[in-house]
Design an enzyme around this catalytic site. Structure first.
Site, PDB file in Angstrom:
ATOM      1  CB  THR A 191      20.679  62.577  69.088  1.00 28.81           C
ATOM      2  OG1 THR A 191      19.867  61.745  68.275  1.00 28.81           O
ATOM      3  CG2 THR A 191      20.188  63.996  69.025  1.00 28.81           C
TER       4      THR A 191
ATOM      5  CE  LYS B 138      19.080  63.037  65.140  1.00 26.60           C
ATOM      6  NZ  LYS B 138      18.210  62.421  66.206  1.00 26.60           N
TER       7      LYS B 138
ATOM      8  CB  THR C   1      12.986  60.666  58.905  1.00 29.65           C
ATOM      9  OG1 THR C   1      13.747  59.954  59.881  1.00 29.65           O
ATOM     10  CG2 THR C   1      13.830  61.838  58.434  1.00 29.65           C
TER      11      THR C   1
ATOM     12  CD  GLU D 276      18.390  54.328  69.636  1.00 29.95           C
ATOM     13  OE1 GLU D 276      18.579  55.479  70.039  1.00 29.95           O
ATOM     14  OE2 GLU D 276      17.463  53.613  70.034  1.00 29.95           O
TER      15      GLU D 276
ATOM     16  CG  ASN E  66      16.770  52.754  73.273  1.00 26.01           C
ATOM     17  OD1 ASN E  66      16.679  53.963  73.178  1.00 26.01           O
ATOM     18  ND2 ASN E  66      16.972  51.953  72.241  1.00 26.01           N
TER      19      ASN E  66
ATOM     20  CB  SER F 106      17.662  58.778  74.205  1.00 27.02           C
ATOM     21  OG  SER F 106      16.594  57.860  74.214  1.00 27.02           O
TER      22      SER F 106
END
Lengths: 402, 402
Positions: free
Chosen positions: B153, B179, B190, B273, B397, B402
């Protein structure tokens, strides 16, 4: 950045309290960085301090002097936290007390030291000690605003609150100042706050009032989840006014004190590092107050919720995910209801039926945002105040050695 | 942003596993967003799932199908998490399994569904279902890289790891993909990871291997403290290779599996991120492993430590303050020793005697940073991996739903 207008109230005189502020050049010149608060003889003083295990030298010394003597002076420096400084830090904190006591004609144990600023550097003792005569010279019963400025570090505005209450037909006044903007997740106290009243209050009652008041105010705020090494909140009762005695007086006094403490705590959030939003998290229908606090702080600390708030994005999925990871046993998510202002966001484990992005975005556009979370499993509640996570928060903390 | 070079290993064939990837246009067109993993009959499959109370519909369905049937297909969509979607979400997850089962000639309960992406939107079922024939058509035993891309993603790179181990004179292979980039503080798994081996492993042993391996890998990473609603880690043993039996075989297999799981977990942190640093937190001399984890995660979640890491600022005061607020009872800070790489930062409650800013800054300048914290109170240890907090984290963010 900060939320809302910077308003500093007119602070009345508290009989028995004088405040002095000066520039000692502790971190850089030309900045008010040294404050002394003088307390009249016979006053009672209560304090709460950080629970950070690495608490600073002045916290150790202030705690010891508070229990051993009759506090007459509080000395606060900014620009240097005197934390993580080992034995040298303890020696410097005690030497500050001793020298101020000598100049003022009281024992060093009657002086309580407080420091805030960078961690791990030794105090510049020569500059600090040589500024003590000037700060005593500046003592004045109208020194509240200057003192509120003198205790700031990364704060962008001074913080003060005041309230009055009638006790026995006479007016009792409560004044308070606070500082704090980052490293704010107080545990038993905030970064620094000094509150004084002219009421007469016995030591044990004063301690109870402070402890309970702090639970409802400073212990309910968070900017960044980081509990400071130097947190302290002090409450002074000079006894020049009427005595607080009897349940009715006590209830009225407690309400007024809570108003002052909550105002000061909220002022820290409004001035939180990089803050663009002031966020109130009301969690209800919890089994215990601790459970309500756990949910509120989990949401308040979520970087994803905080960045969504910064973006004015009604990203309720992030709020829901944060609630879902809170440490609550046997959590039935079907019972959870989440409101954003007057807009129902979540019910029955998913997005509320009537919810629209437009309605959510309209609430999020405001500077002051209320998120109400009902857990549907009990009667207890808690309210926590927090700020958002902005680019400026990162800039402040990445570009500046605090 | 990401730390280090993007390397995807050559992934050998795992006999009994085929992977297909296609573009279903779930969130936007032209992006691989639908993956199917086919597992040969007779394989054993173990899974761990998020403990977020608001776990997503596919998590509920996958957990149920895992215990009730013999899994033959895993179907993963990105772009939509099917979380916070209530009854509609459950219906959609089951319908996906039913349709895939119908096309493949197996019961719907032999299909495990996984979703990742935006929370709270219903799945675009028409687009998803109509892409199922194409994704089955694409099944191939060399489909690992495409599948690793298909499950991403906000990740900037596919994540894969592989290892081999000799069992009974034959080579056993373990492949894995994962991922995850944000909302990463896994709790029992995770975001998404799929690991397969050709070894033969009984169901109970497979579950133990996965649970223990995840404890040492995915449960030791954090980007932002936010546990996702959709976390899942699946371990498949096709049984086409030798059987893992006997302590020596088991020890070797466990080591190889741990290497794969840790590689995959670390790959998530390197691609966290906005990450500019890959940070290893080694906490030792704790009374319990939980205590070591508590200290490591407190430091790893501190926004002030994370912004200092971003700034390459050896701000050891912030590390010390974070250690000091960790939930550890009777903490004697005098015994704490903190090293930054090879540089001693903290000892005896303060800055280490020989420390210099230059030495600290030299370590901080690197992309890979190790912080070692010894608590001086026991024999237990834990290692946690995390990333820093950058402007780009906030941008990702705040600017992106998201």
């Amino acid at each position: 950045m900060a939320v809302g207008e910077a308003l500093f109230p007119a602070m009345p005189v508290i009989e028995g309290v004088r405040l002095g502020t000066t520039q000692a050049g502790i971190k850089k010149p030309g900045r008010r960085d040294l404050v002394v608060i003088e307390v009249a003889e016979g006053a009672t003083v209560a304090g709460t301090f950080t629970r950070n295990a690495f608490c600073a030298a002045p916290v150790h010394v202030a705690r010891r002097h508070l229990t051993s003597g009759s506090p007459r002076y509080l000395v606060i420096n900014t620009g240097n936290a005197n934390a993580g400084t080992g034995e040298i830090g303890m020696r410097d904190a005690k030497a500050t007390c001793a020298e101020l006591g000598r100049l003022a004609g009281v024992p060093g144990t009657s002086v309580l030291p407080f420091s805030t600023g960078v961690i791990g550097e030794p105090l510049p003792m020569e500059r600090l000690l040589s500024a003590l005569p000037a700060v005593l010279e500046a003592l004045s019963d109208s020194g509240w605003h200057a003192a509120a400025e003198g205790i700031l570090t990364t704060d962008t505005r001074p913080k003060g609150a005041t309230a009055t209450v009638e006790i026995g037909g006479r007016t009792v006044t409560i004044n308070g100042i606070s500082k704090g903007s980052g490293m704010i997740k107080p545990n038993m106290a905030t970064m620094l706050s000094f509150v004084a009243t002219d009421a007469a209050i016995d030591q044990a009652l004063l301690e109870t009032l402070l402890r309970e008041g702090v639970e409802r105010s400073f212990n309910c705020i968070t900017v960044d989840s980081d509990t400071s090494t130097n947190d302290a909140c002090m409450l002074i009762a000079t006894g020049r006014g009427p005595r607080v005695a009897g349940d009715a007086d006590l209830a009225r006094f407690r309400d007024a004190l809570d108003r002052v403490l909550i105002d000061l705590a909220q002022a820290i959030i409004r001035d939180g590092e990089g803050a663009t939003k002031f966020v109130t998290l009301e969690v209800g229908e919890a089994r215990t107050r601790q459970e309500a606090l756990d949910v509120a702080f989990t949401v308040a600390h979520s970087p994803l919720v905080k960045t969504a708030l910064y973006a004015s994005d009604a990203n309720w999925g992030r709020i829901l995910a944060a609630v879902g990871r809170a440490p609550v046993a046997d959590f039935d998510v079907e019972r959870v209801v989440i409101d954003l202002g007057d807009v129902r966001l979540v019910e029955s484990g998913g997005r509320a039926a009537g919810y629209t992005e437009e309605a959510g975005s309209a609430v999020m556009a405001g500077e002051e945002i209320v998120i109400r979370i009902r857990l549907g499993r009990g009667e207890q509640a808690a309210t926590v105040w927090t700020s958002d996570l902005s680019h400026e928060y990162v800039s402040i903390n990445a570009d500046y050695r605090s």
